[in-house]
Write a protein that holds these residues in place. Structure first.
Motif, PDB file in Angstrom:
ATOM      1  N   VAL A  21     -57.784  46.004 -43.525  1.00 39.74           N
ATOM      2  CA  VAL A  21     -56.644  46.228 -42.632  1.00 39.74           C
ATOM      3  C   VAL A  21     -56.986  47.313 -41.607  1.00 39.74           C
ATOM      4  O   VAL A  21     -56.659  47.190 -40.422  1.00 39.74           O
ATOM      5  N   ARG A  22     -57.658  48.350 -42.049  1.00 46.73           N
ATOM      6  CA  ARG A  22     -58.059  49.428 -41.137  1.00 46.73           C
ATOM      7  C   ARG A  22     -58.894  48.859 -39.986  1.00 46.73           C
ATOM      8  O   ARG A  22     -58.705  49.241 -38.821  1.00 46.73           O
ATOM      9  N   ARG A  23     -59.797  47.936 -40.295  1.00 47.61           N
ATOM     10  CA  ARG A  23     -60.618  47.316 -39.243  1.00 47.61           C
ATOM     11  C   ARG A  23     -59.745  46.523 -38.267  1.00 47.61           C
ATOM     12  O   ARG A  23     -59.969  46.563 -37.056  1.00 47.61           O
ATOM     13  N   MET A  24     -58.753  45.793 -38.795  1.00 47.90           N
ATOM     14  CA  MET A  24     -57.866  45.028 -37.904  1.00 47.90           C
ATOM     15  C   MET A  24     -57.061  45.965 -37.008  1.00 47.90           C
ATOM     16  O   MET A  24     -56.922  45.729 -35.803  1.00 47.90           O
TER      17      MET A  24
ATOM     18  N   VAL B 126     -50.106  44.006 -41.835  1.00 50.23           N
ATOM     19  CA  VAL B 126     -49.096  45.006 -42.207  1.00 50.23           C
ATOM     20  C   VAL B 126     -48.621  44.759 -43.633  1.00 50.23           C
ATOM     21  O   VAL B 126     -48.497  45.696 -44.435  1.00 50.23           O
ATOM     22  N   ASN B 127     -48.374  43.504 -43.973  1.00 50.56           N
ATOM     23  CA  ASN B 127     -47.942  43.174 -45.333  1.00 50.56           C
ATOM     24  C   ASN B 127     -48.987  43.613 -46.355  1.00 50.56           C
ATOM     25  O   ASN B 127     -48.651  44.162 -47.414  1.00 50.56           O
ATOM     26  N   THR B 128     -50.241  43.370 -46.048  1.00 51.22           N
ATOM     27  CA  THR B 128     -51.321  43.755 -46.956  1.00 51.22           C
ATOM     28  C   THR B 128     -51.405  45.273 -47.078  1.00 51.22           C
ATOM     29  O   THR B 128     -51.589  45.806 -48.178  1.00 51.22           O
ATOM     30  N   ALA B 129     -51.240  45.968 -45.973  1.00 49.42           N
ATOM     31  CA  ALA B 129     -51.276  47.438 -46.003  1.00 49.42           C
ATOM     32  C   ALA B 129     -50.162  47.981 -46.890  1.00 49.42           C
ATOM     33  O   ALA B 129     -50.405  48.860 -47.728  1.00 49.42           O
ATOM     34  N   THR B 130     -48.959  47.456 -46.734  1.00 47.74           N
ATOM     35  CA  THR B 130     -47.846  47.986 -47.530  1.00 47.74           C
ATOM     36  C   THR B 130     -47.953  47.593 -48.994  1.00 47.74           C
ATOM     37  O   THR B 130     -47.531  48.340 -49.870  1.00 47.74           O
ATOM     38  N   GLU B 131     -48.549  46.437 -49.265  1.00 47.70           N
ATOM     39  CA  GLU B 131     -48.665  45.986 -50.652  1.00 47.70           C
ATOM     40  C   GLU B 131     -49.866  46.598 -51.377  1.00 47.70           C
ATOM     41  O   GLU B 131     -49.750  46.992 -52.542  1.00 47.70           O
TER      42      GLU B 131
ATOM     43  N   LYS C  78     -46.212  35.031 -49.595  1.00 52.42           N
ATOM     44  CA  LYS C  78     -45.878  35.558 -50.919  1.00 52.42           C
ATOM     45  C   LYS C  78     -46.475  36.932 -51.207  1.00 52.42           C
ATOM     46  O   LYS C  78     -45.993  37.634 -52.094  1.00 52.42           O
ATOM     47  N   GLY C  79     -47.537  37.291 -50.510  1.00 51.79           N
ATOM     48  CA  GLY C  79     -48.270  38.502 -50.838  1.00 51.79           C
ATOM     49  C   GLY C  79     -49.346  38.192 -51.860  1.00 51.79           C
ATOM     50  O   GLY C  79     -49.343  37.127 -52.487  1.00 51.79           O
ATOM     51  N   TYR C  80     -50.250  39.138 -52.039  1.00 51.86           N
ATOM     52  CA  TYR C  80     -51.358  38.904 -52.951  1.00 51.86           C
ATOM     53  C   TYR C  80     -50.889  38.855 -54.400  1.00 51.86           C
ATOM     54  O   TYR C  80     -51.177  37.915 -55.134  1.00 51.86           O
ATOM     55  N   ALA C  81     -50.167  39.868 -54.825  1.00 44.30           N
ATOM     56  CA  ALA C  81     -49.793  39.975 -56.236  1.00 44.30           C
ATOM     57  C   ALA C  81     -48.892  38.833 -56.688  1.00 44.30           C
ATOM     58  O   ALA C  81     -49.022  38.344 -57.810  1.00 44.30           O
TER      59      ALA C  81
ATOM     60  N   LEU D  91     -48.721  52.925 -29.457  1.00 46.57           N
ATOM     61  CA  LEU D  91     -48.509  51.482 -29.342  1.00 46.57           C
ATOM     62  C   LEU D  91     -48.776  50.791 -30.681  1.00 46.57           C
ATOM     63  O   LEU D  91     -47.982  49.951 -31.121  1.00 46.57           O
ATOM     64  N   LEU D  92     -49.870  51.134 -31.337  1.00 49.36           N
ATOM     65  CA  LEU D  92     -50.185  50.524 -32.628  1.00 49.36           C
ATOM     66  C   LEU D  92     -49.096  50.824 -33.652  1.00 49.36           C
ATOM     67  O   LEU D  92     -48.631  49.917 -34.349  1.00 49.36           O
ATOM     68  N   ALA D  93     -48.688  52.082 -33.744  1.00 49.92           N
ATOM     69  CA  ALA D  93     -47.642  52.450 -34.708  1.00 49.92           C
ATOM     70  C   ALA D  93     -46.332  51.722 -34.401  1.00 49.92           C
ATOM     71  O   ALA D  93     -45.628  51.287 -35.319  1.00 49.92           O
ATOM     72  N   THR D  94     -46.039  51.553 -33.129  1.00 53.02           N
ATOM     73  CA  THR D  94     -44.826  50.830 -32.748  1.00 53.02           C
ATOM     74  C   THR D  94     -44.919  49.366 -33.126  1.00 53.02           C
ATOM     75  O   THR D  94     -43.961  48.780 -33.638  1.00 53.02           O
ATOM     76  N   VAL D  95     -46.070  48.760 -32.889  1.00 55.29           N
ATOM     77  CA  VAL D  95     -46.267  47.359 -33.270  1.00 55.29           C
ATOM     78  C   VAL D  95     -46.080  47.194 -34.774  1.00 55.29           C
ATOM     79  O   VAL D  95     -45.390  46.272 -35.228  1.00 55.29           O
ATOM     80  N   ILE D  96     -46.679  48.074 -35.561  1.00 51.27           N
ATOM     81  CA  ILE D  96     -46.543  47.995 -37.012  1.00 51.27           C
ATOM     82  C   ILE D  96     -45.077  48.123 -37.411  1.00 51.27           C
ATOM     83  O   ILE D  96     -44.568  47.330 -38.206  1.00 51.27           O
ATOM     84  N   GLY D  97     -44.389  49.102 -36.837  1.00 49.61           N
ATOM     85  CA  GLY D  97     -42.970  49.280 -37.135  1.00 49.61           C
ATOM     86  C   GLY D  97     -42.123  48.094 -36.713  1.00 49.61           C
ATOM     87  O   GLY D  97     -41.206  47.680 -37.431  1.00 49.61           O
ATOM     88  N   MET D  98     -42.427  47.536 -35.537  1.00 44.46           N
ATOM     89  CA  MET D  98     -41.690  46.354 -35.065  1.00 44.46           C
ATOM     90  C   MET D  98     -41.828  45.193 -36.038  1.00 44.46           C
ATOM     91  O   MET D  98     -40.865  44.487 -36.316  1.00 44.46           O
ATOM     92  N   ARG D  99     -43.049  44.998 -36.538  1.00 45.04           N
ATOM     93  CA  ARG D  99     -43.304  43.866 -37.430  1.00 45.04           C
ATOM     94  C   ARG D  99     -42.530  44.023 -38.736  1.00 45.04           C
ATOM     95  O   ARG D  99     -42.042  43.050 -39.293  1.00 45.04           O
ATOM     96  N   VAL D 100     -42.408  45.251 -39.221  1.00 44.63           N
ATOM     97  CA  VAL D 100     -41.626  45.501 -40.441  1.00 44.63           C
ATOM     98  C   VAL D 100     -40.139  45.358 -40.144  1.00 44.63           C
ATOM     99  O   VAL D 100     -39.409  44.688 -40.879  1.00 44.63           O
ATOM    100  N   LEU D 101     -39.689  45.956 -39.062  1.00 45.97           N
ATOM    101  CA  LEU D 101     -38.270  45.899 -38.691  1.00 45.97           C
ATOM    102  C   LEU D 101     -37.803  44.461 -38.478  1.00 45.97           C
ATOM    103  O   LEU D 101     -36.707  44.087 -38.899  1.00 45.97           O
ATOM    104  N   ALA D 102     -38.633  43.645 -37.858  1.00 48.25           N
ATOM    105  CA  ALA D 102     -38.257  42.257 -37.572  1.00 48.25           C
ATOM    106  C   ALA D 102     -38.029  41.448 -38.845  1.00 48.25           C
ATOM    107  O   ALA D 102     -37.284  40.464 -38.831  1.00 48.25           O
ATOM    108  N   LYS D 103     -38.633  41.865 -39.947  1.00 50.44           N
ATOM    109  CA  LYS D 103     -38.456  41.132 -41.202  1.00 50.44           C
ATOM    110  C   LYS D 103     -37.033  41.232 -41.736  1.00 50.44           C
ATOM    111  O   LYS D 103     -36.587  40.371 -42.481  1.00 50.44           O
TER     112      LYS D 103
END
Length: 192
Positions: free
Chosen positions: A124-127, A107-112, A23-26, A161-173
């Motif tokens: 998130v930065r640490r992860m 990624v969800n937390t970063a975008t929210e 659901k996300g935090y909010a 690689l990290l940026a691609t992983v983040i993008g993949m996770r968003v795209l897959a949604k």
């Protein structure tokens, strides 16, 4: 004298992680947590200190359980490029077999929250830093093994690689199927 807890804290954290991840935090209300965790509001607040504290613990649990799967694959034996491919395909599998298409909780937390919540942004930065460091270590190993040109900047490749992983996770949604995200993986692997 405090009464003993009548619930499994690890299971409650796992369930809380699922609620916030979905659901996300909010959008997660205290009543959602009460309903889905099976705890009364008093127990929830006494045990975890409220919604925010529970969210922080749930995000930590995500980092310790879910996010570590990628780094574990990168640390396995065998050719490094194959391990990177396997790690990326694991993410594809996780994303496309999840009926809720939750993606990545980090990624969800970063975008929210990242633009308005410094503590969430730092978590998130640490992860992300942990994942990027795992990519750096794997790529350095690949250079030593002759799989990747030693002149390549492994930090730049790890960031890619990290940026691609983040993008993949968003795209897959939102993707209709796996093919588009699989092309991303194939294209990325070709660049290594």
């Amino acid at each position: 004298m405090a009464r003993p807890r009548k619930f499994d804290e690890a299971q409650v954290l796992e369930s809380a992680m699922d609620v916030f991840w979905r659901k996300g935090y909010a959008a997660t209300t205290p009543q959602d947590l009460v309903d889905e965790l099976g705890l009364g509001k008093g127990s929830l607040y006494n045990a975890f200190g409220g919604k925010r504290a529970l969210f922080e613990r749930a995000l930590g649990r995500y980092a310790d359980t879910q996010a570590v799967r990628l780094t574990d694959l990168l640390d396995a034996g065998g050719p490094v490029k194959a391990r990177i491919r396997d790690a990326l395909h694991l993410l594809l599998e996780l994303d496309f077999t999840d009926p809720d298409r939750r993606g990545c909780m980090a990624v969800n937390t970063a975008t929210e929250l990242a633009s308005s919540d410094p503590e969430a942004a730092e978590a998130v930065r640490r992860m992300f830093a942990r994942t990027e460091a795992a990519f750096v270590a794997a790529l350095q190993e690949a250079q030593r093994a002759g799989e990747i040109d030693p002149a390549r900047d492994v930090r730049a490749l790890a960031s890619l690689l990290l940026a691609t992983v983040i993008g993949m996770r968003v795209l897959a949604k939102t993707a209709d199927g796996r093919a588009q995200v699989e092309r991303v993986v194939d294209g990325l692997l070709d660049t290594l």
